[in-house]
Structures are given as structure tokens and as C-alpha cells.
Design a protein around this motif. Structure first.
Motif, mmCIF file in Angstrom:
data_model
loop_
_atom_site.group_PDB
_atom_site.id
_atom_site.type_symbol
_atom_site.label_atom_id
_atom_site.label_comp_id
_atom_site.label_asym_id
_atom_site.label_seq_id
_atom_site.Cartn_x
_atom_site.Cartn_y
_atom_site.Cartn_z
ATOM 1 N N ILE A 1 0.852 -1.195 0.000
ATOM 2 C CA ILE A 1 0.000 0.000 0.000
ATOM 3 C C ILE A 1 0.884 1.239 0.000
ATOM 4 O O ILE A 1 1.697 1.435 0.912
ATOM 5 N N ALA A 2 0.738 2.074 -1.026
ATOM 6 C CA ALA A 2 1.427 3.363 -1.101
ATOM 7 C C ALA A 2 0.471 4.452 -0.630
ATOM 8 O O ALA A 2 -0.713 4.434 -0.980
ATOM 9 N N MET A 3 0.983 5.417 0.134
ATOM 10 C CA MET A 3 0.129 6.465 0.679
ATOM 11 C C MET A 3 0.779 7.825 0.484
ATOM 12 O O MET A 3 1.982 7.994 0.735
ATOM 13 N N SER A 4 -0.020 8.800 0.025
ATOM 14 C CA SER A 4 0.480 10.150 -0.250
ATOM 15 C C SER A 4 -0.495 11.190 0.290
ATOM 16 O O SER A 4 -1.714 11.018 0.189
ATOM 17 N N GLN A 5 0.069 12.257 0.825
ATOM 18 C CA GLN A 5 -0.722 13.387 1.318
ATOM 19 C C GLN A 5 -0.680 14.502 0.287
ATOM 20 O O GLN A 5 0.385 15.028 -0.043
ATOM 21 N N ALA A 6 -1.850 14.862 -0.235
ATOM 22 C CA ALA A 6 -1.923 15.886 -1.274
ATOM 23 C C ALA A 6 -1.584 17.259 -0.718
ATOM 24 O O ALA A 6 -1.756 17.555 0.468
ATOM 25 N N ILE A 7 -1.104 18.119 -1.630
ATOM 26 C CA ILE A 7 -0.834 19.523 -1.348
ATOM 27 C C ILE A 7 -1.656 20.364 -2.318
ATOM 28 O O ILE A 7 -1.676 20.088 -3.519
ATOM 29 N N ASP A 8 -2.333 21.375 -1.818
ATOM 30 C CA ASP A 8 -3.047 22.318 -2.676
ATOM 31 C C ASP A 8 -2.098 23.476 -2.973
ATOM 32 O O ASP A 8 -2.006 24.443 -2.226
ATOM 33 N N TYR A 9 -1.377 23.356 -4.094
ATOM 34 C CA TYR A 9 -0.343 24.332 -4.412
ATOM 35 C C TYR A 9 -0.915 25.717 -4.707
ATOM 36 O O TYR A 9 -0.202 26.720 -4.623
ATOM 37 N N GLU A 10 -2.187 25.784 -5.066
ATOM 38 C CA GLU A 10 -2.802 27.086 -5.331
ATOM 39 C C GLU A 10 -2.988 27.883 -4.044
ATOM 40 O O GLU A 10 -3.014 29.119 -4.068
ATOM 41 N N LYS A 11 -3.126 27.185 -2.936
ATOM 42 C CA LYS A 11 -3.312 27.859 -1.650
ATOM 43 C C LYS A 11 -1.992 28.071 -0.919
ATOM 44 O O LYS A 11 -1.744 29.134 -0.349
ATOM 45 N N SER A 12 -1.147 27.031 -0.920
ATOM 46 C CA SER A 12 0.112 27.120 -0.187
ATOM 47 C C SER A 12 1.019 25.974 -0.610
ATOM 48 O O SER A 12 0.545 24.859 -0.851
ATOM 49 N N PRO A 13 2.343 26.212 -0.688
ATOM 50 C CA PRO A 13 3.273 25.122 -0.977
ATOM 51 C C PRO A 13 3.547 24.238 0.231
ATOM 52 O O PRO A 13 4.198 23.199 0.115
ATOM 53 N N ASN A 14 3.061 24.654 1.391
ATOM 54 C CA ASN A 14 3.293 23.900 2.620
ATOM 55 C C ASN A 14 2.300 22.749 2.732
ATOM 56 O O ASN A 14 1.152 22.840 2.309
ATOM 57 N N ILE A 15 2.747 21.667 3.348
ATOM 58 C CA ILE A 15 1.912 20.479 3.465
ATOM 59 C C ILE A 15 1.267 20.405 4.844
ATOM 60 O O ILE A 15 1.891 20.699 5.871
ATOM 61 N N ASP A 16 -0.005 20.030 4.848
ATOM 62 C CA ASP A 16 -0.745 19.787 6.083
ATOM 63 C C ASP A 16 -1.018 18.285 6.143
ATOM 64 O O ASP A 16 -1.746 17.746 5.321
ATOM 65 N N TRP A 17 -0.421 17.622 7.119
ATOM 66 C CA TRP A 17 -0.497 16.163 7.213
ATOM 67 C C TRP A 17 -1.753 15.673 7.939
ATOM 68 O O TRP A 17 -1.940 14.469 8.100
ATOM 69 N N ALA A 18 -2.619 16.576 8.370
ATOM 70 C CA ALA A 18 -3.695 16.207 9.295
ATOM 71 C C ALA A 18 -4.599 15.113 8.752
ATOM 72 O O ALA A 18 -5.039 14.219 9.488
ATOM 73 N N SER A 19 -4.914 15.157 7.472
ATOM 74 C CA SER A 19 -5.827 14.164 6.899
ATOM 75 C C SER A 19 -5.244 12.762 6.965
ATOM 76 O O SER A 19 -5.923 11.809 7.359
ATOM 77 N N SER A 20 -3.973 12.622 6.588
ATOM 78 C CA SER A 20 -3.353 11.289 6.629
ATOM 79 C C SER A 20 -3.123 10.830 8.070
ATOM 80 O O SER A 20 -3.271 9.636 8.370
ATOM 81 N N ILE A 21 -2.790 11.747 8.954
ATOM 82 C CA ILE A 21 -2.614 11.372 10.360
ATOM 83 C C ILE A 21 -3.918 10.840 10.940
ATOM 84 O O ILE A 21 -3.940 9.803 11.622
ATOM 85 N N HIS A 22 -5.003 11.536 10.668
ATOM 86 C CA HIS A 22 -6.288 11.186 11.271
ATOM 87 C C HIS A 22 -6.894 9.918 10.669
ATOM 88 O O HIS A 22 -7.476 9.093 11.387
ATOM 89 N N HIS A 23 -6.772 9.765 9.350
ATOM 90 C CA HIS A 23 -7.494 8.691 8.656
ATOM 91 C C HIS A 23 -6.616 7.513 8.223
ATOM 92 O O HIS A 23 -7.144 6.498 7.760
ATOM 93 N N GLY A 24 -5.290 7.639 8.358
ATOM 94 C CA GLY A 24 -4.390 6.641 7.784
ATOM 95 C C GLY A 24 -4.633 5.216 8.239
ATOM 96 O O GLY A 24 -4.760 4.294 7.416
ATOM 97 N N ALA A 25 -4.686 4.993 9.533
ATOM 98 C CA ALA A 25 -4.848 3.633 10.046
ATOM 99 C C ALA A 25 -6.190 3.038 9.634
ATOM 100 O O ALA A 25 -6.286 1.845 9.306
ATOM 101 N N ASP A 26 -7.236 3.854 9.624
ATOM 102 C CA ASP A 26 -8.557 3.369 9.215
ATOM 103 C C ASP A 26 -8.569 2.984 7.736
ATOM 104 O O ASP A 26 -9.228 2.013 7.348
ATOM 105 N N VAL A 27 -7.840 3.736 6.916
ATOM 106 C CA VAL A 27 -7.779 3.411 5.491
ATOM 107 C C VAL A 27 -7.076 2.068 5.274
ATOM 108 O O VAL A 27 -7.545 1.221 4.514
ATOM 109 N N VAL A 28 -5.950 1.869 5.954
ATOM 110 C CA VAL A 28 -5.242 0.594 5.823
ATOM 111 C C VAL A 28 -6.134 -0.557 6.279
ATOM 112 O O VAL A 28 -6.237 -1.593 5.611
#
Length: 258
Positions: free
Chosen positions: A123-150
Motif C-alpha cells: 500500500i502506497a500512501m500520499s498526502q496531497a498539497i493544494d499548491y494554489e493555496k500554499s506550498p506547505n503540506i498539512d499532514w492532518a488528513s493522513s494522520i487522522h485517517h491513515g490507520a482506518d484506510v489501511v
């Protein structure tokens, strides 16, 4: 369940620490084998004919000096873990989305693919970045949902000869609309282009724009427009059966030459 973790951003990247937390929510038998530095875009490259080195960076944590994600999975599955290779190989969490045809060159995807080729669930997992808003990454979605997705993938996977590519949307965890199994976006042409440098004679290979049109039901748009976690199964058997049928009449010497 024994879990092996790798990535293409390097053993010290923040995403691999997040992946370790995801894995430890599922098992207490977690191992990390990752490149010592950034290997983004390495695809499924193996380092053949050149010596590599393993460095232990902590308990059950190793770096492969100069190695690719595929090298790391091979070292982990066939050497470090000995006679008890991993049941699950998790690759990532990548800093930035891996979507569409870009998956073909993704080192993150290659880590999961090699895991599956070695006999594990990959299983490969990637956290998207919205480059139009900011080049910085917010990991919150993968942190919160990662284990449940696996866990969801493991529960539903069936007996398929595949590896899985997961992307988390660039939004707050509470704004995630769900999880969807979707095809990858087949672009109308390669997304990679020549991109000139400011230095005379220099250039980059880059993705200056996303090829259009985009399928609203494929991974790219489902992730971006619907804020949905996307899961795409990729077949390890890449032969196209219909093309075999079409080529069944191939002859080496045309009749007019006989």
C-alpha cells in the motif's frame, strides 16, 4: 502482522514518521527500511552493479545509503527480516499527491509494488498539497485517517494480484467526504515536459501543467474536487489481453517474401 515501511522522501522525512504511527496503530511488529536521502521520481529503479550499505538508525530502523525504495524493500524483505518477511509493506506517507500516470515514476508507488511482488500486501500512501493555496503540506488528513484506510483495504482486499495507491485530500480531516476506489487518470499525453532553467543551457524535467481533459471519476478529480480519499488498485500483471489477441496474427516473414 509484521509491517515493513519504506518511502522515497528519505528515512528522516516527516511522512515516514507519520506512517510509522499509522503502522503501530495496527501492529507492534513494525520495521523501517528507507533511503538515506530523497529518491523522489526514482520509480522502480534497482541499484544493480553498485554496492549499497545498510546503516542502522535505531531499533528496527535502517537506512540504505544511496538506495532506491525498491532496493530498500528487497533489503528488508529478503535480509533484515530474515525468514519472517513482512505481511504488509507500507510506502510513504509521501509529501505530495501521486496521481494518474505520474504513478509510473513514483518511488512511493514502487515501494508498495515491490512489496507486493515480494509476496506482501503493498500500500502506497500520499498526502496531497493544494499548491494554489500554499506550498506547505498539512499532514492532518493522513494522520487522522491513515490507520482506518489501511484497515479498510485489508478487510476488503480479496484475492487480487495488485498493489494499492492511496491519496489523502488537502483538507482538514473533518472535511474528508469519504473513501472511494477509483481508476487512475490516464492522461492524454505524458505530464512531464522540458522546462527551461534560468541558467544558460540548463533545463529541468518538470510538470508545468496537468494534461487535460480530466475524468471526473478518476483519482485526480475525485481527490481534488470531492475531498475524497482515493484508493486505486494497480495490477502486477501488466499484459493487455486484447492486444495479445490483436497481435495473434503476427508473422515474421510476409507472404510476398516467400
Amino acid at each position: 502482522m509484521r509491517i515493513l515501511i519504506t518511502n522515497d522522501d528519505g528515512v528522516d522525512a516527516p511522512g515516514i514518521a507519520i506512517m510509522a504511527d499509522i503502522a503501530r496503530a495496527l501492529s507492534d511488529d513494525v520495521w523501517i527500511v528507507a533511503p538515506d536521502g530523497n529518491q523522489s521520481g526514482a520509480g522502480h529503479r534497482f541499484t544493480l552493479g553498485r554496492e549499497l550499505a545498510l546503516e542502522q538508525r535505531g531499533s528496527r530502523r535502517f537506512a540504505v545509503v544511496g538506495g532506491s525504495p525498491a532496493d530498500c524493500v528487497v533489503a528488508g524483505m529478503t535480509h533484515i527480516l530474515g525468514d519472517h518477511p513482512a505481511d504488509l509493506v507500507l510506502s510513504g506517507v509521501n509529501a505530495g499527491q501521486n496521481l494518474g500516470d505520474i504513478v509510473h515514476c513514483s518511488g512511493t508507488a514502487a515501494g508498495a509494488r515491490e512489496g507486493a511482488l515480494q509476496g506482501a500486501i503493498g500500500i502506497a500512501m500520499s498526502q496531497a498539497i493544494d499548491y494554489e493555496k500554499s506550498p506547505n503540506i498539512d499532514w492532518a488528513s493522513s494522520i487522522h485517517h491513515g490507520a482506518d484506510v489501511v484497515s479498510a483495504i485489508l478487510k476488503a482486499k480479496g484475492n487480487h494480484d495488485v498493489f494499492y495507491n492511496v491519496n489523502f485530500p488537502a483538507c482538514a480531516p473533518e472535511d474528508v467526504t469519504g473513501i472511494a476506489a477509483v481508476p487512475h487518470q490516464r492522461f492524454s499525453r505524458s505530464a512531464f515536459r522540458y522546462y527551461p532553467s534560468d541558467n544558460s543551457g540548463g533545463f529541468y524535467v518538470a510538470i508545468p501543467e496537468t494534461p487535460k481533459p480530466l475524468d471526473p471519476k478518476a483519482d485526480f478529480e475525485v481527490l481534488r474536487s470531492q475531498y475524497c480519499i482515493t484508493v486505486t488498485p494497480f495490477a502486477l500483471q501488466q499484459t493487455e489481453p486484447s492486444a495479445i489477441s490483436q497481435l495473434s496474427g503476427l508473422v515474421l516473414f510476409p507472404a510476398e517474401r516467400s
